[in-house]
Every structure is written in structure tokens, then in C-alpha cells.
Design a protein around this motif. Structure first.
Motif, PDB file in Angstrom:
ATOM      1  N   TRP A 106      -5.927  55.119 -37.966  1.00 57.95           N
ATOM      2  CA  TRP A 106      -7.196  54.555 -38.219  1.00 57.95           C
ATOM      3  C   TRP A 106      -7.009  53.112 -38.538  1.00 57.95           C
ATOM      4  CZ3 TRP A 106      -3.718  57.038 -41.694  1.00 57.95           C
ATOM      5  CH2 TRP A 106      -3.484  56.477 -42.701  1.00 57.95           C
ATOM      6  N   TYR A 107      -8.221  52.477 -37.872  1.00 54.50           N
ATOM      7  CA  TYR A 107      -8.132  50.927 -37.842  1.00 54.50           C
ATOM      8  C   TYR A 107      -9.316  50.422 -38.898  1.00 54.50           C
ATOM      9  CZ  TYR A 107      -6.010  51.530 -33.213  1.00 54.50           C
ATOM     10  OH  TYR A 107      -5.204  51.652 -32.434  1.00 54.50           O
ATOM     11  N   THR A 108      -8.876  49.367 -39.553  1.00 49.42           N
ATOM     12  CA  THR A 108      -9.718  48.365 -40.316  1.00 49.42           C
ATOM     13  C   THR A 108     -10.199  47.392 -39.363  1.00 49.42           C
ATOM     14  OG1 THR A 108      -8.056  47.202 -41.284  1.00 49.42           O
ATOM     15  CG2 THR A 108      -8.876  49.197 -42.702  1.00 49.42           C
ATOM     16  N   LYS A 109     -10.804  46.417 -39.680  1.00 50.89           N
ATOM     17  CA  LYS A 109     -11.116  45.099 -38.998  1.00 50.89           C
ATOM     18  C   LYS A 109      -9.786  44.513 -38.382  1.00 50.89           C
ATOM     19  CE  LYS A 109     -12.869  41.254 -40.745  1.00 50.89           C
ATOM     20  NZ  LYS A 109     -11.895  40.170 -40.323  1.00 50.89           N
ATOM     21  N   ASP A 110      -8.938  44.461 -39.276  1.00 50.51           N
ATOM     22  CA  ASP A 110      -7.646  43.659 -38.717  1.00 50.51           C
ATOM     23  C   ASP A 110      -6.276  44.368 -38.740  1.00 50.51           C
ATOM     24  OD1 ASP A 110      -9.064  41.074 -38.896  1.00 50.51           O
ATOM     25  OD2 ASP A 110      -8.945  41.213 -41.057  1.00 50.51           O
ATOM     26  N   GLU A 111      -6.101  45.598 -39.063  1.00 47.87           N
ATOM     27  CA  GLU A 111      -4.974  46.496 -39.007  1.00 47.87           C
ATOM     28  C   GLU A 111      -5.296  47.747 -38.504  1.00 47.87           C
ATOM     29  OE1 GLU A 111      -2.065  45.607 -39.643  1.00 47.87           O
ATOM     30  OE2 GLU A 111      -2.523  43.603 -40.612  1.00 47.87           O
ATOM     31  N   TRP A 112      -4.066  48.290 -37.958  1.00 47.66           N
ATOM     32  CA  TRP A 112      -3.955  49.807 -37.490  1.00 47.66           C
ATOM     33  C   TRP A 112      -3.006  50.416 -38.409  1.00 47.66           C
ATOM     34  CZ3 TRP A 112      -0.277  50.960 -32.760  1.00 47.66           C
ATOM     35  CH2 TRP A 112      -0.459  52.370 -32.763  1.00 47.66           C
ATOM     36  N   TYR A 113      -3.339  51.505 -38.860  1.00 49.61           N
ATOM     37  CA  TYR A 113      -2.649  52.295 -39.836  1.00 49.61           C
ATOM     38  C   TYR A 113      -2.129  53.676 -39.353  1.00 49.61           C
ATOM     39  CZ  TYR A 113      -4.175  48.702 -43.479  1.00 49.61           C
ATOM     40  OH  TYR A 113      -4.347  47.525 -44.017  1.00 49.61           O
ATOM     41  N   ALA A 114      -1.028  54.271 -39.850  1.00 46.33           N
ATOM     42  CA  ALA A 114      -0.790  55.556 -39.701  1.00 46.33           C
ATOM     43  C   ALA A 114       0.147  55.917 -40.775  1.00 46.33           C
ATOM     44  CB  ALA A 114       0.052  55.595 -38.047  1.00 46.33           C
ATOM     45  N   GLN A 115       0.419  57.190 -40.887  1.00 48.96           N
ATOM     46  CA  GLN A 115       1.253  57.610 -41.992  1.00 48.96           C
ATOM     47  C   GLN A 115       2.584  57.495 -41.525  1.00 48.96           C
ATOM     48  OE1 GLN A 115       0.530  60.706 -45.149  1.00 48.96           O
ATOM     49  NE2 GLN A 115       1.677  61.884 -43.842  1.00 48.96           N
ATOM     50  N   GLN A 116       3.000  57.958 -40.319  1.00 47.81           N
ATOM     51  CA  GLN A 116       4.011  57.700 -39.737  1.00 47.81           C
ATOM     52  C   GLN A 116       3.988  57.532 -38.255  1.00 47.81           C
ATOM     53  OE1 GLN A 116       3.386  61.264 -41.082  1.00 47.81           O
ATOM     54  NE2 GLN A 116       2.475  61.338 -39.052  1.00 47.81           N
ATOM     55  N   GLU A 117       5.291  56.938 -37.569  1.00 48.87           N
ATOM     56  CA  GLU A 117       5.320  56.702 -36.134  1.00 48.87           C
ATOM     57  C   GLU A 117       5.377  58.176 -35.743  1.00 48.87           C
ATOM     58  OE1 GLU A 117       7.321  53.691 -34.272  1.00 48.87           O
ATOM     59  OE2 GLU A 117       7.144  52.322 -36.091  1.00 48.87           O
ATOM     60  N   ASP A 118       4.753  58.448 -34.438  1.00 47.30           N
ATOM     61  CA  ASP A 118       4.928  59.751 -33.709  1.00 47.30           C
ATOM     62  C   ASP A 118       4.655  59.563 -32.462  1.00 47.30           C
ATOM     63  OD1 ASP A 118       2.008  59.687 -33.382  1.00 47.30           O
ATOM     64  OD2 ASP A 118       1.955  60.951 -35.286  1.00 47.30           O
ATOM     65  N   ASP A 119       4.670  60.642 -31.692  1.00 43.27           N
ATOM     66  CA  ASP A 119       4.501  60.465 -30.124  1.00 43.27           C
ATOM     67  C   ASP A 119       3.281  59.822 -29.609  1.00 43.27           C
ATOM     68  OD1 ASP A 119       6.853  61.673 -29.688  1.00 43.27           O
ATOM     69  OD2 ASP A 119       6.274  63.602 -29.346  1.00 43.27           O
ATOM     70  N   GLY A 120       2.164  60.116 -30.509  1.00 48.76           N
ATOM     71  CA  GLY A 120       0.885  59.484 -30.334  1.00 48.76           C
ATOM     72  C   GLY A 120       0.947  57.843 -30.468  1.00 48.76           C
ATOM     73  N   THR A 121       1.391  57.406 -31.747  1.00 48.89           N
ATOM     74  CA  THR A 121       1.430  56.169 -31.964  1.00 48.89           C
ATOM     75  C   THR A 121       2.286  55.412 -30.966  1.00 48.89           C
ATOM     76  OG1 THR A 121       3.050  56.308 -33.655  1.00 48.89           O
ATOM     77  CG2 THR A 121       0.855  56.353 -34.533  1.00 48.89           C
TER      78      THR A 121
END
Length: 268
Positions: A106-121
Motif C-alpha cells: 500500500w502507498y501513502t503520499k510519500d511511502e510504499w509499504y509492505a509487510q514483507q518483501e516477496d516475489d511481488g514486491t
């Protein structure tokens, strides 16, 4: 005559490696018309293209969820339409990491967040050269506006299942569309590419027939319907090509340059 050009980024302006081909960059740097990026990307993922093309005017991020004016010392927000907090929470809590081969971030205005790195990220990072900030789902602060939830599939059976689940949720105030065959993005219902284009059209008192757009994906269809002339990339699917006014070469073949020089040159 065309007075303003709009272009998608991924698979349109950018090649398959997420870069602007040198020929395309050189051509667009010299073109004597305003150029606006209209993309599902976040502002920080757009910045290299803004710099490379020396763009000065408003730019459109999150499919229209954020319109901003780039400055060297930061971006000036012109229009902001994030997801409603409750809708964002419902989607994230419903999907989370329950489905193998389905990445949720998910994205806020300034950051991209994820719970963990995975194949998609990791795949997204290979395109944007940006890594997500890791944050547990339980730590999400839904009072901080979320502009986009991105679902990336590496297991297409599970990915299609998740897409169906989200569509069946029938969330109010939400737009959910494919930006690529294995990308599904959830934004505010106002955050469609037509919104940002219409803002610029009205501000500059332009006519529909004076607007030109390039794109390749399902989320470019609203953009195509808002401009007088639309050009689908050669790598676009048949649905997008059928809606476009014209078709040009692929993103790997400098399709924007070919389109401007050989397809719509009579309108410039």
C-alpha cells in the motif's frame, strides 16, 4: 491541433525494464508541447522521468488520486483523493498474506509499504528501483491517507481469486482495475485517469480535441475516453487497441516517438 499530451508510464513511456529509451527521452525533451505523466505510480516512482524529461507542469499520480506540481524542494499538492480509511482497512484485512503468490502492499503520499518483501514486491522493485518500507499489517495507521493498494500476482490462480473477492466486496467509493495482467490496483473512485486530465483541460480552457494520450492498459481506457485523440501502444491488448483512435509501435520500439512522427503528426 493538439495542445497538450498525456502519457501513461509503464509499458508506454517506459520500456520493459522500467526505463525511458534514449531516443524517446531525447525526442520528448525537445517537443514544444506540455507533457503530463498520468500513472498509477506514486510521485517518488515518477521523479526520475520528471527529471529526465525536464517536466515543469502538474503531474498525475495514483491514477488521478493525487495531482501535484513538482518542485526541487518537494511536491506541491494540487488535488488529493485517497482511499476512504474503512475501505482500505477492509481490503487489506481481507487479503493480507492469506494467498500464496499474491503480494499486497500500500502507498501513502510519500511511502510504499509492505509487510514483507516477496516475489511481488521484488518484481516491482526491479521496475522502479525502490524498495518498500516494511510494516506489519497490525501497525497500519489508517488515519494516514492511503492512496493505493497494489495486488501483484505470481500465482495467477490465486491472483484471479483475490481479484474476484475484491470485486465481490462492492466497496463504496472505490475504483479497482488491472494496470497489467498481474497487477490489480485499488484507489478512490475519483482516482481514475480522466479526473486529472479533466482538471487540466478545464484549468487551461482546452477542448477535448486538443488533447492527445498514449497508453497500453485497462486503466488507460478512461483516459482515452477523455481526450480527442488516443494512441494505443503496439503491446496493448486488443480491448485497449479497439478503443484507441490509433495504434503505434510497442514501448520497446519507441512507440511514442513513432506515434508523434508518423501517426498523429498531422494533428501537431
Amino acid at each position: 491541433m493538439i495542445k497538450h499530451i498525456f502519457t501513461d508510464m509503464d509499458k508506454t513511456l517506459l520500456n520493459d525494464k522500467g526505463q525511458i529509451n534514449p531516443k524517446t527521452a531525447e525526442y520528448l525533451q525537445k517537443i514544444d508541447l506540455p507533457l503530463t505523466l498520468v500513472t498509477a505510480r506514486a510521485p517518488k516512482e515518477m521523479q526520475f522521468a520528471i527529471d529526465d524529461l525536464n517536466l515543469k507542469g502538474e503531474q498525475i499520480a495514483f491514477n488521478g488520486g493525487l495531482i501535484f506540481f513538482p518542485h526541487k524542494d518537494g511536491n506541491e499538492v494540487i488535488s488529493s483523493n485517497p482511499l476512504q480509511a474503512e475501505a482500505a482497512k477492509r481490503v487489506i484485512e481481507e487479503i493480507q498474506d492469506k494467498y500464496e503468490g499474491v503480494s499486497v502492499s500500500w502507498y501513502t503520499k510519500d511511502e510504499w509499504y509492505a509487510q514483507q518483501e516477496d516475489d511481488g514486491t521484488r518484481y516491482e522493485t526491479s521496475i522502479t528501483n525502490i524498495k518498500p518500507t516494511l510494516k506489519k499489517y497490525s501497525e497500519i495507521d489508517y488515519t494516514e491517507p492511503i492512496y493505493k493498494i497494489m495486488i501483484v500476482g505470481t500465482n495467477m490462480e490465486n491472483f484471479d481469486k483475490v481479484v474476484d473477492i475484491i470485486r465481490e466486496m462492492k466497496l463504496d467509493g472505490v475504483s479497482a482495475n488491472h494496470s497489467n495482467y498481474n497487477y490489480f490496483e485499488i484507489t478512490n473512485e475519483v482516482a481514475v485517469k480522466s479526473f486529472g486530465i479533466e482538471y487540466i483541460r478545464q484549468r487551461d480552457n482546452l477542448k477535448k480535441e486538443e488533447l492527445l494520450a498514449f497508453g497500453d492498459g485497462e486503466n488507460d481506457i478512461k483516459m482515452f475516453e477523455t481526450v480527442g485523440t488516443s494512441v494505443a501502444m503496439g503491446n496493448a491488448n486488443d480491448k485497449v487497441k479497439s478503443i484507441a483512435t490509433y495504434t503505434t509501435l510497442s514501448n520497446e520500439e519507441d512507440g511514442i516517438v513513432h506515434g508523434l512522427e508518423n501517426v498523429v503528426n498531422h494533428l501537431l
